[in-house]
Design a protein around this motif. Structure first.
Motif, mmCIF file in Angstrom:
data_model
loop_
_atom_site.group_PDB
_atom_site.id
_atom_site.type_symbol
_atom_site.label_atom_id
_atom_site.label_comp_id
_atom_site.label_asym_id
_atom_site.label_seq_id
_atom_site.Cartn_x
_atom_site.Cartn_y
_atom_site.Cartn_z
ATOM 1 N N GLY A 276 -2.482 -18.257 -19.166
ATOM 2 C CA GLY A 276 -3.713 -17.889 -18.482
ATOM 3 C C GLY A 276 -3.423 -16.928 -17.347
ATOM 4 N N PRO A 277 -4.451 -16.582 -16.578
ATOM 5 C CA PRO A 277 -4.275 -15.586 -15.515
ATOM 6 C C PRO A 277 -3.314 -16.017 -14.411
ATOM 7 C CG PRO A 277 -6.595 -15.888 -16.058
ATOM 8 C CD PRO A 277 -5.846 -16.985 -16.737
ATOM 9 N N ARG A 278 -2.601 -15.034 -13.877
ATOM 10 C CA ARG A 278 -1.681 -15.162 -12.736
ATOM 11 C C ARG A 278 -0.471 -16.036 -13.069
ATOM 12 N NH1 ARG A 278 -3.953 -12.504 -8.486
ATOM 13 N NH2 ARG A 278 -6.222 -12.567 -8.235
ATOM 14 N N ASN A 279 0.258 -16.417 -12.011
ATOM 15 C CA ASN A 279 1.474 -17.223 -12.158
ATOM 16 C C ASN A 279 1.535 -18.336 -11.121
ATOM 17 O OD1 ASN A 279 1.837 -15.585 -9.926
ATOM 18 N ND2 ASN A 279 3.986 -15.139 -10.348
ATOM 19 N N ILE A 280 0.383 -18.850 -10.717
ATOM 20 C CA ILE A 280 0.307 -19.868 -9.664
ATOM 21 C C ILE A 280 1.057 -21.132 -10.076
ATOM 22 C CG2 ILE A 280 -1.251 -21.401 -8.407
ATOM 23 C CD1 ILE A 280 -3.327 -19.113 -8.460
ATOM 24 N N LEU A 281 0.831 -21.613 -11.295
ATOM 25 C CA LEU A 281 1.457 -22.857 -11.734
ATOM 26 C C LEU A 281 2.958 -22.690 -11.933
ATOM 27 C CD1 LEU A 281 -1.202 -24.175 -14.277
ATOM 28 C CD2 LEU A 281 -1.015 -24.606 -11.819
ATOM 29 N N THR A 282 3.382 -21.506 -12.308
ATOM 30 C CA THR A 282 4.818 -21.238 -12.458
ATOM 31 C C THR A 282 5.516 -21.340 -11.107
ATOM 32 O OG1 THR A 282 4.362 -19.775 -14.340
ATOM 33 C CG2 THR A 282 6.522 -19.571 -13.284
ATOM 34 N N ARG A 283 4.888 -20.803 -10.075
ATOM 35 C CA ARG A 283 5.475 -20.896 -8.733
ATOM 36 C C ARG A 283 5.495 -22.343 -8.245
ATOM 37 N NH1 ARG A 283 1.925 -16.644 -7.353
ATOM 38 N NH2 ARG A 283 1.024 -17.969 -5.717
ATOM 39 N N LEU A 284 4.440 -23.092 -8.547
ATOM 40 C CA LEU A 284 4.415 -24.498 -8.155
ATOM 41 C C LEU A 284 5.516 -25.282 -8.866
ATOM 42 C CD1 LEU A 284 0.578 -25.320 -8.108
ATOM 43 C CD2 LEU A 284 2.081 -24.897 -6.148
ATOM 44 N N SER A 285 5.745 -24.959 -10.139
ATOM 45 C CA SER A 285 6.809 -25.641 -10.891
ATOM 46 C C SER A 285 8.169 -25.412 -10.242
ATOM 47 C CB SER A 285 6.834 -25.142 -12.341
ATOM 48 O OG SER A 285 5.626 -25.445 -13.004
ATOM 49 N N GLU A 286 8.394 -24.207 -9.752
ATOM 50 C CA GLU A 286 9.650 -23.887 -9.075
ATOM 51 C C GLU A 286 9.790 -24.704 -7.799
ATOM 52 O OE1 GLU A 286 9.305 -19.721 -8.536
ATOM 53 O OE2 GLU A 286 9.760 -19.224 -10.634
ATOM 54 N N ASP A 287 8.659 -24.961 -7.122
ATOM 55 C CA ASP A 287 8.680 -25.790 -5.914
ATOM 56 C C ASP A 287 9.004 -27.244 -6.246
ATOM 57 O OD1 ASP A 287 8.102 -23.734 -4.218
ATOM 58 O OD2 ASP A 287 5.991 -24.264 -3.908
ATOM 59 N N ILE A 288 8.430 -27.738 -7.342
ATOM 60 C CA ILE A 288 8.547 -29.157 -7.683
ATOM 61 C C ILE A 288 9.915 -29.474 -8.272
ATOM 62 C CG2 ILE A 288 7.587 -31.037 -9.084
ATOM 63 C CD1 ILE A 288 4.905 -29.426 -9.043
ATOM 64 N N VAL A 289 10.297 -28.735 -9.309
ATOM 65 C CA VAL A 289 11.593 -28.953 -9.979
ATOM 66 C C VAL A 289 12.262 -27.590 -10.164
ATOM 67 C CG1 VAL A 289 12.781 -29.974 -11.949
ATOM 68 C CG2 VAL A 289 10.565 -30.895 -11.232
ATOM 69 N N PRO A 290 13.081 -27.175 -9.200
ATOM 70 C CA PRO A 290 13.699 -25.834 -9.262
ATOM 71 C C PRO A 290 14.552 -25.598 -10.503
ATOM 72 C CG PRO A 290 13.936 -26.798 -7.067
ATOM 73 C CD PRO A 290 13.411 -27.880 -7.953
ATOM 74 N N THR A 291 14.994 -26.670 -11.166
ATOM 75 C CA THR A 291 15.860 -26.508 -12.338
ATOM 76 C C THR A 291 15.092 -26.151 -13.612
ATOM 77 O OG1 THR A 291 15.749 -28.899 -12.742
ATOM 78 C CG2 THR A 291 17.613 -28.069 -11.438
ATOM 79 N N THR A 292 13.762 -26.262 -13.600
ATOM 80 C CA THR A 292 12.995 -25.909 -14.799
ATOM 81 C C THR A 292 12.950 -24.385 -14.958
ATOM 82 O OG1 THR A 292 10.921 -25.924 -13.546
ATOM 83 C CG2 THR A 292 11.509 -27.941 -14.730
ATOM 84 N N HIS A 293 12.855 -23.938 -16.200
ATOM 85 C CA HIS A 293 12.690 -22.522 -16.496
ATOM 86 C C HIS A 293 11.196 -22.260 -16.649
ATOM 87 C CE1 HIS A 293 16.991 -22.126 -17.177
ATOM 88 N NE2 HIS A 293 16.933 -23.185 -17.960
ATOM 89 N N GLY A 294 10.679 -21.291 -15.932
ATOM 90 C CA GLY A 294 9.249 -21.017 -15.969
ATOM 91 C C GLY A 294 8.933 -19.604 -16.427
ATOM 92 N N TYR A 295 7.915 -19.488 -17.257
ATOM 93 C CA TYR A 295 7.410 -18.196 -17.710
ATOM 94 C C TYR A 295 5.906 -18.150 -17.453
ATOM 95 C CZ TYR A 295 11.684 -18.261 -20.621
ATOM 96 O OH TYR A 295 12.970 -18.341 -21.085
ATOM 97 N N ALA A 296 5.437 -17.063 -16.855
ATOM 98 C CA ALA A 296 4.006 -16.837 -16.681
ATOM 99 C C ALA A 296 3.580 -15.805 -17.724
ATOM 100 C CB ALA A 296 3.702 -16.340 -15.274
#
Length: 402
Positions: A276-296
């Motif tokens: 979906g639009p933007r990358n807000i949840l991807t940035r939050l995921s990095e805050d919560i569990v930095p070891t996860t790999h995130g793609y927006a």
């Protein structure tokens, strides 16, 4: 297992021109846009591409627009990458997108639901008595204490979204928010007024929740293709009754986003893809569990990296390698021809088509499903494992290769 979770954003992620250039070459974009326009009675493409931001930010327009763009993004993801998640979740409104993507709701049903939801919320908040503020840089216990301190029964302010270790959203009555704001300014806390029209996820939305409950009472939900995490409980939905109640409770209860992501990681998620639009949840995921790999998926660089990291060509080559290397214990020539030789030929044909074709002409999800079926057939025919172990090995091979 793929270890992938799909995340769908909520209100506040909208922007003028969202998704129009990103997905304009996908054949399904026009179809979904036209379907949304027919159902809603206004031109969805114009609203998202050239419409006024003031209109797009109105809750009654924002919610259908975000669901539409998220479904276009999801179809594009399945077309270009095609890996089903092991879990999925949506932030607030995004929970409806997650339900539609999983098959629990049709697109038409989801669109009508969020249209009504948006109107109920907008009507309840039209007197302008409340709003929402994102806050970073304060201890959670201290923020909860300040909310209690500045609330009254008539003018509540509460934590509406537990977004991450570093960010929370408060919502409530305007005067209570002003009192809280003054206290936070003294502590030099980072604050950002959200682009929403009311105090969502608080008791001030009770009237809207009651109206939504009446509307949801007639809605049926199908079995989802993968589990959907509830915003309210941070646990998977277990039934249509559970889904219905969760969507009602969500209107007046806090979004437990941090808790939801921690649950998903505990269940084996190591990669999140924001659809979906933007990358807000991807940035939050990095805050919560930095070891996860995130793609927006909305970001070109992330989308290209995702397509490369989960290359369809590479996956098919690995399927072929696994098919050939698996030990054979079946010496029946006819069975071997039908269950090994022919599936391997089909895998080679798929790889050839993928290598030579325009990637826009392929549907990755269909190809992965067919290849996984071939691999399953080969393993069962070779009889290198006991029947009970075959199922486990197939699951590991197909999931691991994904």
């Amino acid at each position: 297992m793929s270890g992938i979770a799909l995340l769908f954003p909520g209100q506040g992620s909208q922007y003028k021109g969202m998704g129009v250039n990103t997905y304009k070459y996908e054949s399904h974009t026009k179809q979904i846009m036209e379907e949304a326009s027919d159902i809603l009675g206004y031109d969805m493409y114009t609203l998202c591409s050239t419409g006024e931001m003031e209109q797009l930010s109105r809750t009654s327009y924002t919610q259908p627009a975000l669901l539409t763009m998220s479904m276009i993004a999801f179809q594009t993801y399945m077309h270009q990458v095609g890996i089903e998640p092991i879990l999925s979740a949506g932030h607030s409104l995004g929970e409806y997108s997650a339900l539609v993507a999983s098959g629990a709701l049709s697109f038409q049903e989801g669109l009508r639901l969020v249209q009504q939801r948006g109107q109920f919320m907008e009507n309840t908040a039209k007197d302008g008595t409340g709003s929402m503020i994102a806050i970073r840089g304060i201890d959670l216990d201290e923020l909860e204490r300040l909310c209690i301190q500045h609330s009254t029964p008539e003018q509540p302010v509460v934590i509406a979204c537990y977004n991450s270790r570093l960010q929370h959203v408060v919502a409530g009555h305007s005067q209570a928010l002003e009192r809280l704001n003054r206290s936070l300014e003294q502590q030099q806390v980072q604050m950002n007024l959200l682009s929403v029209s009311g105090p969502f996820h608080t008791i001030l939305m009770e009237q809207a929740a009651d109206r939504l409950a009446t509307f949801l009472h007639t809605q049926t939900f199908q079995q989802s293709r993968w589990p959907i995490i509830s915003n309210v409980t941070a646990q998977p939905y277990t039934s249509d009754v559970h889904i219905r109640q969760g969507l009602i409770d969500q209107m007046t209860c806090a979004v437990k986003w941090q808790q939801s992501l921690l649950y998903m990681v505990a269940e084996g998620v190591h990669t999140t893809i924001e659809i979906g639009p933007r990358n807000i949840l991807t940035r939050l995921s990095e805050d919560i569990v930095p070891t996860t790999h995130g793609y927006a998926f909305d970001k070109h660089q992330d989308r290209q990296r995702l397509i490369t990291d989960y290359s369809l060509d590479g996956w098919l080559k690995e399927c072929l390698a696994q098919s050939i290397s698996l030990p054979n214990c079946n010496w029946n020539e006819e069975e071997y021809e039908l269950g090994v030789i022919q599936p391997i030929q089909r895998l080679k044909q798929m790889l050839s088509e993928v290598s030579l074709s325009n990637k826009n002409d392929l549907h990755a999800a269909d190809i992965r499903e067919k290849a996984a079926s071939c691999l399953s057939e080969i393993l069962r025919t070779k009889k290198g494992e006991k029947p009970s172990q075959q199922d486990v090995l197939i699951y590991q091979l197909v999931g691991g290769l994904a």
